[in-house]
Design a protein around this motif. Structure first.
Motif, PDB file in Angstrom:
ATOM      1  N   HIS A 362       0.809  -1.217   0.000  1.00  0.00           N
ATOM      2  CA  HIS A 362       0.000   0.000   0.000  1.00  0.00           C
ATOM      3  C   HIS A 362       0.849   1.277   0.000  1.00  0.00           C
ATOM      4  O   HIS A 362       0.326   2.372   0.203  1.00  0.00           O
ATOM      5  N   GLY A 363       2.148   1.127  -0.216  1.00  0.00           N
ATOM      6  CA  GLY A 363       3.002   2.302  -0.261  1.00  0.00           C
ATOM      7  C   GLY A 363       3.105   3.032   1.059  1.00  0.00           C
ATOM      8  O   GLY A 363       3.178   4.261   1.099  1.00  0.00           O
ATOM      9  N   VAL A 364       3.139   2.280   2.152  1.00  0.00           N
ATOM     10  CA  VAL A 364       3.223   2.873   3.481  1.00  0.00           C
ATOM     11  C   VAL A 364       4.590   3.511   3.720  1.00  0.00           C
ATOM     12  O   VAL A 364       4.706   4.566   4.344  1.00  0.00           O
ATOM     13  N   CYS A 365       5.638   2.871   3.186  1.00  0.00           N
ATOM     14  CA  CYS A 365       7.008   3.303   3.479  1.00  0.00           C
ATOM     15  C   CYS A 365       7.745   3.884   2.285  1.00  0.00           C
ATOM     16  O   CYS A 365       8.824   4.454   2.443  1.00  0.00           O
ATOM     17  N   HIS A 366       7.200   3.717   1.105  1.00  0.00           N
ATOM     18  CA  HIS A 366       7.914   4.116  -0.105  1.00  0.00           C
ATOM     19  C   HIS A 366       7.005   4.954  -1.000  1.00  0.00           C
ATOM     20  O   HIS A 366       5.783   4.958  -0.860  1.00  0.00           O
ATOM     21  N   ASP A 367       7.621   5.614  -1.963  1.00  0.00           N
ATOM     22  CA  ASP A 367       6.861   6.442  -2.891  1.00  0.00           C
ATOM     23  C   ASP A 367       6.056   5.618  -3.880  1.00  0.00           C
ATOM     24  O   ASP A 367       5.144   6.133  -4.525  1.00  0.00           O
ATOM     25  N   ARG A 368       6.429   4.359  -4.039  1.00  0.00           N
ATOM     26  CA  ARG A 368       5.670   3.479  -4.927  1.00  0.00           C
ATOM     27  C   ARG A 368       5.299   2.213  -4.175  1.00  0.00           C
ATOM     28  O   ARG A 368       6.002   1.771  -3.260  1.00  0.00           O
ATOM     29  N   LYS A 369       4.209   1.599  -4.567  1.00  0.00           N
ATOM     30  CA  LYS A 369       3.772   0.354  -3.964  1.00  0.00           C
ATOM     31  C   LYS A 369       4.661  -0.794  -4.458  1.00  0.00           C
ATOM     32  O   LYS A 369       5.200  -0.733  -5.556  1.00  0.00           O
ATOM     33  N   PHE A 370       4.796  -1.827  -3.623  1.00  0.00           N
ATOM     34  CA  PHE A 370       5.574  -3.022  -3.960  1.00  0.00           C
ATOM     35  C   PHE A 370       7.018  -2.670  -4.332  1.00  0.00           C
ATOM     36  O   PHE A 370       7.574  -3.188  -5.302  1.00  0.00           O
ATOM     37  N   ASP A 371       7.622  -1.822  -3.544  1.00  0.00           N
ATOM     38  CA  ASP A 371       8.948  -1.307  -3.901  1.00  0.00           C
ATOM     39  C   ASP A 371      10.001  -2.403  -3.976  1.00  0.00           C
ATOM     40  O   ASP A 371      10.858  -2.373  -4.873  1.00  0.00           O
ATOM     41  N   LEU A 372       9.988  -3.371  -3.057  1.00  0.00           N
ATOM     42  CA  LEU A 372      10.997  -4.422  -3.101  1.00  0.00           C
ATOM     43  C   LEU A 372      10.886  -5.240  -4.381  1.00  0.00           C
ATOM     44  O   LEU A 372      11.892  -5.551  -5.029  1.00  0.00           O
ATOM     45  N   THR A 373       9.663  -5.586  -4.747  1.00  0.00           N
ATOM     46  CA  THR A 373       9.465  -6.408  -5.948  1.00  0.00           C
ATOM     47  C   THR A 373       9.845  -5.648  -7.206  1.00  0.00           C
ATOM     48  O   THR A 373      10.489  -6.189  -8.115  1.00  0.00           O
ATOM     49  N   TRP A 374       9.463  -4.363  -7.269  1.00  0.00           N
ATOM     50  CA  TRP A 374       9.871  -3.547  -8.414  1.00  0.00           C
ATOM     51  C   TRP A 374      11.387  -3.448  -8.506  1.00  0.00           C
ATOM     52  O   TRP A 374      11.979  -3.522  -9.590  1.00  0.00           O
ATOM     53  N   THR A 375      12.038  -3.298  -7.359  1.00  0.00           N
ATOM     54  CA  THR A 375      13.495  -3.196  -7.348  1.00  0.00           C
ATOM     55  C   THR A 375      14.135  -4.466  -7.889  1.00  0.00           C
ATOM     56  O   THR A 375      15.090  -4.405  -8.688  1.00  0.00           O
ATOM     57  N   MET A 376      13.626  -5.625  -7.466  1.00  0.00           N
ATOM     58  CA  MET A 376      14.156  -6.889  -7.972  1.00  0.00           C
ATOM     59  C   MET A 376      13.965  -7.013  -9.471  1.00  0.00           C
ATOM     60  O   MET A 376      14.889  -7.404 -10.206  1.00  0.00           O
ATOM     61  N   ALA A 377      12.757  -6.718  -9.948  1.00  0.00           N
ATOM     62  CA  ALA A 377      12.464  -6.846 -11.372  1.00  0.00           C
ATOM     63  C   ALA A 377      13.356  -5.929 -12.204  1.00  0.00           C
ATOM     64  O   ALA A 377      13.943  -6.347 -13.213  1.00  0.00           O
ATOM     65  N   GLU A 378      13.466  -4.690 -11.771  1.00  0.00           N
ATOM     66  CA  GLU A 378      14.277  -3.726 -12.521  1.00  0.00           C
ATOM     67  C   GLU A 378      15.747  -4.109 -12.528  1.00  0.00           C
ATOM     68  O   GLU A 378      16.428  -4.013 -13.565  1.00  0.00           O
ATOM     69  N   THR A 379      16.248  -4.541 -11.370  1.00  0.00           N
ATOM     70  CA  THR A 379      17.665  -4.899 -11.266  1.00  0.00           C
ATOM     71  C   THR A 379      17.982  -6.124 -12.096  1.00  0.00           C
ATOM     72  O   THR A 379      18.996  -6.157 -12.817  1.00  0.00           O
ATOM     73  N   PHE A 380      17.147  -7.146 -11.999  1.00  0.00           N
ATOM     74  CA  PHE A 380      17.406  -8.372 -12.757  1.00  0.00           C
ATOM     75  C   PHE A 380      17.406  -8.097 -14.255  1.00  0.00           C
ATOM     76  O   PHE A 380      18.303  -8.533 -14.984  1.00  0.00           O
ATOM     77  N   ASN A 381      16.422  -7.367 -14.710  1.00  0.00           N
ATOM     78  CA  ASN A 381      16.331  -7.121 -16.146  1.00  0.00           C
ATOM     79  C   ASN A 381      17.428  -6.207 -16.650  1.00  0.00           C
ATOM     80  O   ASN A 381      17.939  -6.381 -17.750  1.00  0.00           O
ATOM     81  N   ALA A 382      17.825  -5.222 -15.852  1.00  0.00           N
ATOM     82  CA  ALA A 382      18.937  -4.363 -16.245  1.00  0.00           C
ATOM     83  C   ALA A 382      20.225  -5.177 -16.338  1.00  0.00           C
ATOM     84  O   ALA A 382      21.033  -4.981 -17.264  1.00  0.00           O
ATOM     85  N   ALA A 383      20.415  -6.093 -15.403  1.00  0.00           N
ATOM     86  CA  ALA A 383      21.642  -6.904 -15.389  1.00  0.00           C
ATOM     87  C   ALA A 383      21.692  -7.869 -16.563  1.00  0.00           C
ATOM     88  O   ALA A 383      22.754  -8.100 -17.155  1.00  0.00           O
ATOM     89  N   THR A 384      20.557  -8.451 -16.914  1.00  0.00           N
ATOM     90  CA  THR A 384      20.534  -9.414 -18.017  1.00  0.00           C
ATOM     91  C   THR A 384      20.649  -8.721 -19.373  1.00  0.00           C
ATOM     92  O   THR A 384      21.017  -9.362 -20.368  1.00  0.00           O
ATOM     93  N   ASN A 385      20.356  -7.442 -19.427  1.00  0.00           N
ATOM     94  CA  ASN A 385      20.451  -6.709 -20.693  1.00  0.00           C
ATOM     95  C   ASN A 385      21.814  -6.063 -20.905  1.00  0.00           C
ATOM     96  O   ASN A 385      22.056  -5.475 -21.954  1.00  0.00           O
ATOM     97  N   ASN A 386      22.691  -6.139 -19.894  1.00  0.00           N
ATOM     98  CA  ASN A 386      24.035  -5.543 -20.031  1.00  0.00           C
ATOM     99  C   ASN A 386      24.991  -6.483 -20.766  1.00  0.00           C
ATOM    100  O   ASN A 386      24.829  -7.688 -20.733  1.00  0.00           O
TER     101      ASN A 386
END
Length: 386
Positions: A362-386
């Motif tokens: 519900h975005g209680v602690c972060h500016d976006r909801k599901f921040d940990l999951t978004w961080t994982m998705a973004e990091t994994f995909n950025a790493a695999t595209n390098n």
């Protein structure tokens, strides 16, 4: 938000259907989920009845009949927003035990009943496939024959799912001894799309000392069995000794913490601090020795909690002193990014999240909801595209 393309990496998100009954910010319904975040959403759990038919474990929450909450249909209905989304129904889980699954897998007639009823349920509610979370073959009431019978079951399930192009996945534990005893990895991977490994719960209040429940690497002071109770040891064993193809392995990351009550406020506060009791239950999840990430970060906002990282480690721990002596190990934005990077460097299929509802839904602690999951998705995909 941008959908995470399957060609870039798997982001497999388990949803605990019972989260709909939790209070306050702990209540997460299917409508709260973001269809654009995960490539695979997995609904936990369905079960088995004594006649080996698949069954709904919560008819009120899962079905629409009698004014129910329509969990299944709303879950698969996310595909109206994101047609690329894959929705799976998971059958099993620890509370189901292993005995009924063992009996089902041991007989061709029993397997046929399970597969027929499972396929019917998937079709009726528009799921794209099945996730088998049998916990665990040969363990927890199982039989020695389970290792061989699991492969036979998966083969027959694959044959039944293939005509409709359905997905088949398997969830398995990280423990080396349990894997060796109950899982024929080369046989399994012939029939499943992905295997997700639950690389967490290495430590908890069952230990009478503090430690991280999901450390990526061993701690410098670990000895004996504890040297293998970490993510890297589990992944390395699966890839190098068990015959797991990295492109079929999805690495689990927990969005919750394991908590203890320290014996004394005056003693050490790091790993291996004496702690004979579990931590107090979280206000929303209500389980001693456990707190969702959302509960931990909210407490850190509202109260004076100390956050630290042990030397040589990546994952944080946090404690509240001296009033209640609660100590929790968990993952934060930085540590989940490191894990996602690790998964990409190992050439794994992607990351698995247990559970999406324990993230900051519900975005209680972060500016976006599901921040940990978004961080994982973004990091994994950025790493695999390098």
């Amino acid at each position: 938000m941008t959908w995470v393309s399957l060609t870039e990496g798997v982001v497999m998100c388990y949803y605990e259907s019972w989260a709909v009954y939790r209070p306050s910010y702990g209540r997460v319904t299917v409508s709260d989920l973001d269809p654009d975040l995960c490539t695979h959403y997995v609904y936990a759990y369905a079960g088995l009845d004594t006649n080996f038919r698949i069954k709904t474990l919560d008819p009120w929450g899962d079905l629409c009949e009698g004014g129910g909450l329509c969990g299944y249909d709303k879950f698969t209905g996310m595909k109206a927003h994101n047609p690329n989304l894959t929705t799976l129904l998971s059958v099993g889980g620890w509370n189901e035990g292993s005995a009924t699954y063992s009996q089902m897998a041991a007989s061709s007639a029993n397997r046929a009943v399970f597969i027929y009823t499972a396929l019917d349920l998937l079709h009726r509610h528009n799921f794209d496939g099945l996730d088998l979370a049998w916990a665990y073959p040969t363990q927890n009431g199982g039989a020695w024959e389970d290792k061989e019978n699991l492969v036979i079951l998966l083969k027959e399930m694959r044959e039944a799912l293939n005509p409709d192009g359905m997905v088949l996945t398997l969830s398995m534990p990280p423990n080396e001894a349990i894997v060796n005893q109950g899982y024929d990895i080369p046989g399994i991977v012939e029939h499943v799309d992905f295997v997700s490994v639950t690389t967490y719960n290495y430590h908890g209040s069952w230990d009478h000392y503090t430690h991280h429940h999901a450390g990526l690497y061993a701690f410098a002071e670990d000895t004996g069995d504890n040297l293998n109770l970490n993510v890297d040891a589990s992944v390395t064993h699966l890839l190098e000794k068990s015959g797991m193809p990295p492109a079929q392995l999805v690495m689990g990351v927990a969005t919750y913490g394991r908590c203890w009550t320290l014996n004394s406020a005056d003693e050490q506060h790091g790993y291996y601090a004496p702690a004979f009791l579990p931590g107090d239950a979280g206000p929303w999840t209500g389980e001693k020795g456990f707190m969702a990430y959302a509960e931990i970060c909210k407490k850190q906002q509202d109260e004076m909690w100390t956050v630290a990282v042990e030397f040589g480690c990546n994952e944080p721990f946090t404690y509240h002193m001296p009033s209640n002596r609660i100590w929790c190990s968990y993952d934060d934005q930085k540590s989940v990014a490191i894990k996602a990077q690790y998964a990409a460097e190992k050439g794994l299929a992607g990351v698995m999240v247990w559970s999406i509802n324990d993230d900051d839904a519900h975005g209680v602690c972060h500016d976006r909801k599901f921040d940990l999951t978004w961080t994982m998705a973004e990091t994994f995909n950025a790493a695999t595209n390098n």
